[in-house]
Scaffold this motif. Structure first.
Motif, mmCIF file in Angstrom:
data_model
loop_
_atom_site.group_PDB
_atom_site.id
_atom_site.type_symbol
_atom_site.label_atom_id
_atom_site.label_comp_id
_atom_site.label_asym_id
_atom_site.label_seq_id
_atom_site.Cartn_x
_atom_site.Cartn_y
_atom_site.Cartn_z
ATOM 1 N N GLN A 103 1.428 -0.754 -0.107
ATOM 2 C CA GLN A 103 -0.440 0.196 0.321
ATOM 3 C C GLN A 103 0.884 1.294 0.504
ATOM 4 O O GLN A 103 1.874 1.279 0.096
ATOM 5 N N SER A 104 0.110 2.334 -0.626
ATOM 6 C CA SER A 104 0.567 3.753 -0.609
ATOM 7 C C SER A 104 0.070 4.513 -1.108
ATOM 8 O O SER A 104 -0.830 4.857 -1.170
ATOM 9 N N GLU A 106 -1.112 7.762 -3.168
ATOM 10 C CA GLU A 106 -1.699 7.297 -5.191
ATOM 11 C C GLU A 106 -0.756 8.147 -5.668
ATOM 12 O O GLU A 106 -0.424 9.508 -6.222
ATOM 13 N N SER A 136 -2.829 -1.607 -3.129
ATOM 14 C CA SER A 136 -3.611 -0.893 -2.651
ATOM 15 C C SER A 136 -2.810 0.334 -3.550
ATOM 16 O O SER A 136 -2.946 1.114 -2.138
ATOM 17 N N VAL A 137 -2.421 0.696 -4.490
ATOM 18 C CA VAL A 137 -1.510 1.808 -5.143
ATOM 19 C C VAL A 137 -2.500 2.637 -5.649
ATOM 20 O O VAL A 137 -2.286 3.501 -6.162
ATOM 21 N N LEU A 157 -7.349 -3.901 -3.501
ATOM 22 C CA LEU A 157 -7.767 -3.323 -2.740
ATOM 23 C C LEU A 157 -8.405 -1.055 -3.086
ATOM 24 O O LEU A 157 -7.043 -0.833 -3.200
ATOM 25 N N ARG A 183 -12.895 6.612 -10.083
ATOM 26 C CA ARG A 183 -12.826 5.984 -8.721
ATOM 27 C C ARG A 183 -13.199 4.439 -9.266
ATOM 28 O O ARG A 183 -13.217 3.406 -9.363
ATOM 29 N N MET A 202 -15.332 5.253 4.604
ATOM 30 C CA MET A 202 -14.884 5.358 5.976
ATOM 31 C C MET A 202 -16.355 5.561 6.288
ATOM 32 O O MET A 202 -17.338 5.916 5.684
ATOM 33 N N PRO A 232 -13.964 3.524 10.619
ATOM 34 C CA PRO A 232 -13.992 4.290 11.632
ATOM 35 C C PRO A 232 -12.966 5.232 10.246
ATOM 36 O O PRO A 232 -12.397 5.161 10.439
ATOM 37 N N TYR A 233 -13.754 6.622 10.206
ATOM 38 C CA TYR A 233 -13.243 7.779 10.113
ATOM 39 C C TYR A 233 -12.782 8.467 11.237
ATOM 40 O O TYR A 233 -13.341 8.294 12.114
ATOM 41 N N TYR A 315 -4.585 9.408 10.589
ATOM 42 C CA TYR A 315 -5.703 9.949 11.235
ATOM 43 C C TYR A 315 -4.716 9.171 13.004
ATOM 44 O O TYR A 315 -3.650 9.442 12.490
HETATM 45 N N1 SAM Z 1 -4.421 5.573 -1.845
HETATM 46 C C1 SAM Z 1 -4.128 4.308 -2.163
HETATM 47 C C2 SAM Z 1 -6.012 4.180 -2.298
HETATM 48 O O1 SAM Z 1 -7.344 5.224 -2.286
HETATM 49 O O2 SAM Z 1 -6.067 3.096 -2.441
HETATM 50 C C3 SAM Z 1 -4.317 3.753 -0.517
HETATM 51 C C4 SAM Z 1 -4.016 4.509 0.335
HETATM 52 S S1 SAM Z 1 -5.598 5.617 1.704
HETATM 53 C C5 SAM Z 1 -4.547 6.095 2.928
HETATM 54 C C6 SAM Z 1 -5.592 3.908 2.393
HETATM 55 C C7 SAM Z 1 -7.157 4.434 2.932
HETATM 56 O O3 SAM Z 1 -7.067 4.802 3.462
HETATM 57 C C8 SAM Z 1 -8.306 5.621 2.201
HETATM 58 O O4 SAM Z 1 -8.968 4.406 1.061
HETATM 59 C C9 SAM Z 1 -8.886 5.620 2.944
HETATM 60 O O5 SAM Z 1 -10.304 4.947 3.203
HETATM 61 C C10 SAM Z 1 -7.920 5.201 4.302
HETATM 62 N N2 SAM Z 1 -7.619 7.097 5.098
HETATM 63 C C11 SAM Z 1 -7.826 8.064 4.550
HETATM 64 N N3 SAM Z 1 -7.531 9.071 5.894
HETATM 65 C C12 SAM Z 1 -8.211 8.395 6.615
HETATM 66 C C13 SAM Z 1 -9.123 9.043 7.630
HETATM 67 N N4 SAM Z 1 -8.615 9.844 8.459
HETATM 68 N N5 SAM Z 1 -9.936 8.027 8.812
HETATM 69 C C14 SAM Z 1 -9.426 6.679 8.486
HETATM 70 N N6 SAM Z 1 -9.914 5.592 7.298
HETATM 71 C C15 SAM Z 1 -8.425 6.807 6.443
#
Ligand code: SAM
Length: 361
Positions: A103-104, A106, A136-137, A157, A183, A202, A232-233, A315
């Motif tokens: 994962q990383s 984007e 998950s990139v 993912l 998306r 979220m 959860p957010y 978060y």
């Molecule tokens: N950028 C890639 C993507 O969106 O597929 C993967 C990395 S992204 C940081 C992974 C996940 O982190 C996101 O899909 C998002 O749902 C979750 N995420 C980001 N900020 C968040 C937050 N404040 N609270 C909960 N989940 C969060």
């Protein structure tokens, strides 16, 4: 309609889902009992690992909720070297994790695409083809997804984050880089290429309603996903959405809603893989175990080298940022057995739903 009657139905309506999401006390217990029974019948007491390698926090996007958004200048950016990524993958292989997840943030560029393709080949080679690979990139062109699939990645993912387009627009900047339609198209091409396709949302976002959450679950069913990862957010102090922090549901309620969302999707889609998201543990120390009890069957132990973990803070209060991969494994083993489940080592633990879906094509 009573909760017992709803739980007997084969197909849940939006209204049924809202009733289940609002359940309290003994009704809530009935919901969790039903989802746990379904999980045990279809999946058993098994939990599979996906060793999570958060290989870079560099991101070209500016999602208004995310701690690693491009605009956050209070963050040290890092990218693991190929060698560090391969060492983490080897750790997963040696410890019989079955699968890893890369994962990383984007980034879209030919250089990144080639690098990831190369890494997939190398991870397959170092594990004699045995390690399963989830990516998950983020959003990429279909040709890139295809290349990675041919190299050996077989799960992807991509959280849709929010399926109500107007809510999506409120939590993302209004520009082409944050386009809800793209998306969705990406998710569709992943499915068409043949990936086990996972998405999620979220829960407890600002402006989100019960209707939105019910529609999210109906979307997942309609889209015929193979895997679900939702959590959860949790607000992050260095993000624009922080200004709404005072209007959010209390953390405990966001946690409870997430458990209910997991239970309901288990009831609606009995044979998919469901992740017990790390964000659950940021709210409740045994949050992931609670998710396993009521329906989840996948855990993603963090195997990113410890010194980088603090910089992948999506978060506030993200757990396990000060542990090594070994600590993470022994802690999880104890936790999963507390949830009366057992980790399966050395197996992929693919989504049963995917197998059935592919056979029916
Ligand atoms: N950028 C890639 C993507 O969106 O597929 C993967 C990395 S992204 C940081 C992974 C996940 O982190 C996101 O899909 C998002 O749902 C979750 N995420 C980001 N900020 C968040 C937050 N404040 N609270 C909960 N989940 C969060």
């Amino acid at each position: 309609m009573s909760i017992s009657k709803i739980l007997e139905k084969d197909i849940l309506s939006g209204e049924d889902i809202i009733t289940l999401l609002s359940s309290r006390d003994e009704n809530r217990t009935l919901l969790f009992k039903k989802s746990a029974e379904i999980k045990e019948k279809i999946i058993g007491k098994k939990v599979w690992f996906r060793g999570l390698i958060e290989f870079s926090n560099v991101c070209s996007k500016d999602c208004l909720y995310c701690g690693i958004r491009k605009g956050n200048k209070n963050l040290k950016r890092y990218s693991l070297s190929d060698e560090e990524i391969l060492t983490a993958a080897k750790f997963a292989y040696d410890n019989l994790y079955g699968s890893i997840a890369l994962q990383s943030g984007e980034l879209e560029s030919p250089v990144i695409a080639d690098r990831i393709e190369n890494l997939i080949y190398k991870i397959k080679a170092l594990s004699k083809g045995e390690l399963g690979i989830t990516l998950s990139v983020g959003e990429q062109n279909p040709e890139i997804y295809q290349k990675w699939f041919e190299a050996g990645a077989h799960r992807y993912l991509l959280r849709i984050e929010a399926t109500n387009e107007s809510l999506y627009r409120k939590i993302h900047p209004g520009n082409k880089k944050h386009d809800f339609r793209r998306r969705l198209e990406c998710l569709k091409s992943l499915q068409d290429i043949g990936y086990q396709t996972g998405t999620g949302v979220m829960i407890g976002l600002p402006f989100q309603t019960m209707d939105d959450l019910a529609s999210d679950l109906l979307f997942m069913k309609e889209f015929n996903i193979d895997m679900c990862g939702m959590g959860p957010y949790i607000e992050h102090a260095d993000t624009p959405l922080m200004i709404y922090a005072a209007d959010l549901l209390p953390l405990k309620e966001r946690f409870d809603l997430t458990l209910k969302m997991i239970a309901i999707i288990r009831i609606m889609m009995k044979d998919i893989n469901i992740v017990a998201a790390t964000a659950l543990q940021a709210i409740d120390p045994v949050g992931r175990e609670k998710a396993i009890k009521i329906g989840a069957n996948i855990i993603m132990p963090n195997i990113t080298p410890g010194r980088y973990r603090d910089s992948y803070k999506l978060y506030d209060n993200k757990p396990c940022t000060d542990e090594s991969a070994e600590d993470c494994q022994s802690c999880l083993e104890a936790r999963v057995s507390l949830a009366d489940s057992e980790i399966v080592y050395g197996e992929w633990g693919d989504s049963q739903h995917y197998d059935k879906r592919r056979k029916s094509i």
